[in-house]
Design an enzyme around this catalytic site. Structure first.
Site, PDB file in Angstrom:
ATOM      1  N   LYS A 169      -4.850  -6.602 -13.954  1.00 23.90           N
ATOM      2  CA  LYS A 169      -5.159  -7.031 -12.580  1.00 23.90           C
ATOM      3  C   LYS A 169      -5.892  -8.358 -12.660  1.00 23.90           C
ATOM      4  O   LYS A 169      -6.918  -8.462 -13.356  1.00 23.90           O
ATOM      5  CB  LYS A 169      -6.017  -5.952 -11.927  1.00 23.90           C
ATOM      6  CG  LYS A 169      -6.738  -6.322 -10.645  1.00 23.90           C
ATOM      7  CD  LYS A 169      -7.135  -5.046  -9.897  1.00 23.90           C
ATOM      8  CE  LYS A 169      -8.440  -5.191  -9.144  1.00 23.90           C
ATOM      9  NZ  LYS A 169      -8.775  -3.996  -8.348  1.00 23.90           N
ATOM     10  N   LYS A 171      -8.049 -11.284 -10.901  1.00 23.20           N
ATOM     11  CA  LYS A 171      -8.900 -11.525  -9.741  1.00 23.20           C
ATOM     12  C   LYS A 171      -8.687 -12.960  -9.288  1.00 23.20           C
ATOM     13  O   LYS A 171      -8.959 -13.903 -10.048  1.00 23.20           O
ATOM     14  CB  LYS A 171     -10.363 -11.311 -10.137  1.00 23.20           C
ATOM     15  CG  LYS A 171     -10.708  -9.855 -10.342  1.00 23.20           C
ATOM     16  CD  LYS A 171     -10.683  -9.153  -9.005  1.00 23.20           C
ATOM     17  CE  LYS A 171     -11.369  -7.821  -9.039  1.00 23.20           C
ATOM     18  NZ  LYS A 171     -11.377  -7.185  -7.728  1.00 23.20           N
ATOM     19  N   ASP A 200      -5.800  -9.126  -7.222  1.00 26.99           N
ATOM     20  CA  ASP A 200      -6.708  -8.691  -6.160  1.00 26.99           C
ATOM     21  C   ASP A 200      -7.320  -9.949  -5.566  1.00 26.99           C
ATOM     22  O   ASP A 200      -8.021 -10.694  -6.256  1.00 26.99           O
ATOM     23  CB  ASP A 200      -7.796  -7.771  -6.740  1.00 26.99           C
ATOM     24  CG  ASP A 200      -8.649  -7.131  -5.650  1.00 26.99           C
ATOM     25  OD1 ASP A 200      -8.462  -7.475  -4.462  1.00 26.99           O
ATOM     26  OD2 ASP A 200      -9.500  -6.279  -5.988  1.00 26.99           O
ATOM     27  N   GLU A 226      -3.310  -6.747  -3.990  1.00 28.53           N
ATOM     28  CA  GLU A 226      -4.402  -5.987  -3.374  1.00 28.53           C
ATOM     29  C   GLU A 226      -5.204  -6.844  -2.406  1.00 28.53           C
ATOM     30  O   GLU A 226      -5.623  -7.943  -2.745  1.00 28.53           O
ATOM     31  CB  GLU A 226      -5.297  -5.469  -4.517  1.00 28.53           C
ATOM     32  CG  GLU A 226      -6.486  -4.644  -4.090  1.00 28.53           C
ATOM     33  CD  GLU A 226      -7.211  -4.032  -5.287  1.00 28.53           C
ATOM     34  OE1 GLU A 226      -6.618  -3.940  -6.391  1.00 28.53           O
ATOM     35  OE2 GLU A 226      -8.375  -3.656  -5.125  1.00 28.53           O
ATOM     36  N   ASP A 253      -7.453  -2.282   0.066  1.00 27.03           N
ATOM     37  CA  ASP A 253      -8.671  -1.813  -0.611  1.00 27.03           C
ATOM     38  C   ASP A 253      -9.816  -1.801   0.405  1.00 27.03           C
ATOM     39  O   ASP A 253     -10.100  -0.764   1.000  1.00 27.03           O
ATOM     40  CB  ASP A 253      -8.978  -2.691  -1.836  1.00 27.03           C
ATOM     41  CG  ASP A 253     -10.199  -2.188  -2.612  1.00 27.03           C
ATOM     42  OD1 ASP A 253     -10.682  -1.084  -2.312  1.00 27.03           O
ATOM     43  OD2 ASP A 253     -10.690  -2.907  -3.519  1.00 27.03           O
ATOM     44  N   LYS A 277     -11.223   4.924  -3.681  1.00 23.03           N
ATOM     45  CA  LYS A 277     -12.503   4.776  -4.378  1.00 23.03           C
ATOM     46  C   LYS A 277     -13.475   5.777  -3.779  1.00 23.03           C
ATOM     47  O   LYS A 277     -13.717   5.759  -2.564  1.00 23.03           O
ATOM     48  CB  LYS A 277     -13.056   3.355  -4.196  1.00 23.03           C
ATOM     49  CG  LYS A 277     -12.209   2.280  -4.859  1.00 23.03           C
ATOM     50  CD  LYS A 277     -12.822   0.912  -4.666  1.00 23.03           C
ATOM     51  CE  LYS A 277     -11.984  -0.143  -5.380  1.00 23.03           C
ATOM     52  NZ  LYS A 277     -12.484  -1.511  -5.122  1.00 23.03           N
ATOM     53  N   GLU A 331      -7.718   2.206 -12.514  1.00 22.26           N
ATOM     54  CA  GLU A 331      -8.470   1.106 -13.148  1.00 22.26           C
ATOM     55  C   GLU A 331      -9.892   1.576 -13.486  1.00 22.26           C
ATOM     56  O   GLU A 331     -10.840   0.826 -13.296  1.00 22.26           O
ATOM     57  CB  GLU A 331      -8.486  -0.114 -12.220  1.00 22.26           C
ATOM     58  CG  GLU A 331      -9.051   0.193 -10.840  1.00 22.26           C
ATOM     59  CD  GLU A 331      -9.161  -1.003  -9.908  1.00 22.26           C
ATOM     60  OE1 GLU A 331      -8.462  -2.005 -10.104  1.00 22.26           O
ATOM     61  OE2 GLU A 331      -9.974  -0.912  -8.963  1.00 22.26           O
TER      62      GLU A 331
END
Ligand code: MUC
Ligand code: MG
Length: 384
Positions: A169, A171, A200, A226, A253, A277, A331
């Site tokens: 992933k 960022k 993301d 994301e 998210d 989450k 993750e």
């Protein structure tokens, strides 16, 4: 055991500060340490359960911070359930709602400790109290976020060689969109099809930027995108979801926290996947509610993280183990990003997959000495 043995005797919470192995860069800033709040909850029968809530960069990922979590637990959540029968999870959640709006991270840490304490008392894995285990292992992503393409690629090579990760992933969102696309393209060339690549954006783009640059990310080989836009911009999220071809999926998210958020996104068909989450949903049971909406709507799920230690990561793993097979991996790599851990033995990773743990409780043994060593109050550190 008698009913009295299940009484909640005492709840203690503290902030621990653990440095990261390297700076971890986000659209909104960089972190050099994590400061999870660790909860310990004792029952009258002597059993002790542990819970954790971690934020990223103080209150910069969302509104909650380690300090606000500690305060909410000490002032409102712990007194609301003190003396009650620990087994009544749904009742405790209702009490939390009554005395404290929002503050889902704080609530999740206490609920985790309740579930752990009861599971340990019964000698069963937490997943047994959460619906039963269905999944044994999940593909485990690693986040490349050093801020440097070459360093990211070197890191990815190491992770692939050690057979830990082949799902990365990236960022993005801190640099200009054109620079981000160039960075993603460099990584994609280096990986050369040997790994899957996701990004993301952590809400950094507006609708116009997303319209222009999302197709370029897909062109570069990104398969899962994301939270490209602000958490409130459901319209732009929906447009992205409906305009991208079959080559990539859009994952919510920050937009998907409550079960009501999940229902709204599902009814508007505004994303393909939910990042689950435990902290943002307000606990393990609430996570199952959000997952239920996903399943009912044909939306996939992804096992997200707030970069918890092995304690919070194991708790998340227990609830993820009970969910459907419509997943896109997880993750739960937080422990690997930290220089040290607070448990004796982290969860096993084999052949690019996290082996979901068994019990008792969350199946990890917390090391009190290390908790004390990282305890902020003992170290006398000031918050950053
Ligand atoms: C987020 O927004 O997903 C998860 C992995 C990572 O590197 O950052 C987090 C937060
Ligand atoms: Mg995210």
């Amino acid at each position: 055991q008698s009913d009295a043995s299940w009484r909640i005797d005492r709840i203690h919470a503290r902030i621990v500060d653990i440095p990261t192995i390297r700076p971890h860069k986000f659209s909104f800033g960089a972190i050099n340490r994590q400061s999870p709040v660790i909860v310990q909850l004792w029952l009258a029968n002597g059993a002790c359960g542990y819970g954790e809530a971690a934020t990223i960069g103080g209150p910069s990922w969302n509104e909650e911070s380690p300090e606000s979590i500690l305060l909410a637990i000490q002032q409102y959540l712990a007194p609301a359930v003190a003396g009650a029968d620990a087994r009544r999870f749904a009742d405790h959640i209702a009490r939390f709602e009554a005395v404290c709006k929002g503050n889902t991270f704080a609530k999740s840490a206490v609920e985790m400790a309740l579930v752990d304490a009861v599971a340990r008392s019964l000698g069963v894995p937490a997943w047994q109290l959460l619906g039963g285990k269905r999944i044994e292992r999940l593909p485990l992503a690693w986040t490349l976020a050093s801020g440097d393409s070459q360093r990211d690629l070197d890191e990815a090579e190491k992770m692939m060689q050690s057979r830990r990760h082949r799902l990365f992933k990236l960022k993005i969102g801190a640099r200009s969109p054109a620079d981000d696309v160039a960075h993603v393209t460099r990584i994609a060339r280096g990986l050369d099809g040997r790994a899957d690549m996701t990004v993301d954006v952590n809400q950094a783009w507006d609708g116009n930027t997303a319209r222009r640059y999302l197709p370029q990310l897909v062109e570069a080989g990104v398969t899962l995108i994301e939270q490209p836009v602000a958490k409130w911009d459901v319209q732009a999220l929906r447009e992205a979801t409906q305009s991208l071809g079959a080559a990539a999926l859009i994952m919510a998210d920050e937009t998907v926290c409550s079960a009501q958020d999940a229902f709204m996104l599902a009814s508007q068909r505004a994303c393909h996947v939910f990042s689950l989450k435990v902290a943002k949903h307000g606990g393990l049971l609430r996570t199952r509610e959000v997952a239920a909406v996903a399943q009912a709507a044909g939306i996939g799920w992804y096992g997200g993280t707030m970069l918890e230690t092995s304690l919070g990561s194991a708790a998340s793993a227990h609830v993820f183990a009970t969910l459907s097979d419509q997943h896109h991996g997880c993750e739960l790599f937080g422990p690997q990003l930290l220089v040290d851990d607070i448990v004796e033995q982290p969860m096993a990773v084999r052949d690019f997959e996290l082996q979901l743990p068994d019990g008792p409780g969350f199946g990890v043994v917390v090391d009190e000495k290390r908790l004390d060593r990282f305890d902020r109050a003992r170290a006398g550190l000031t918050p950053t």
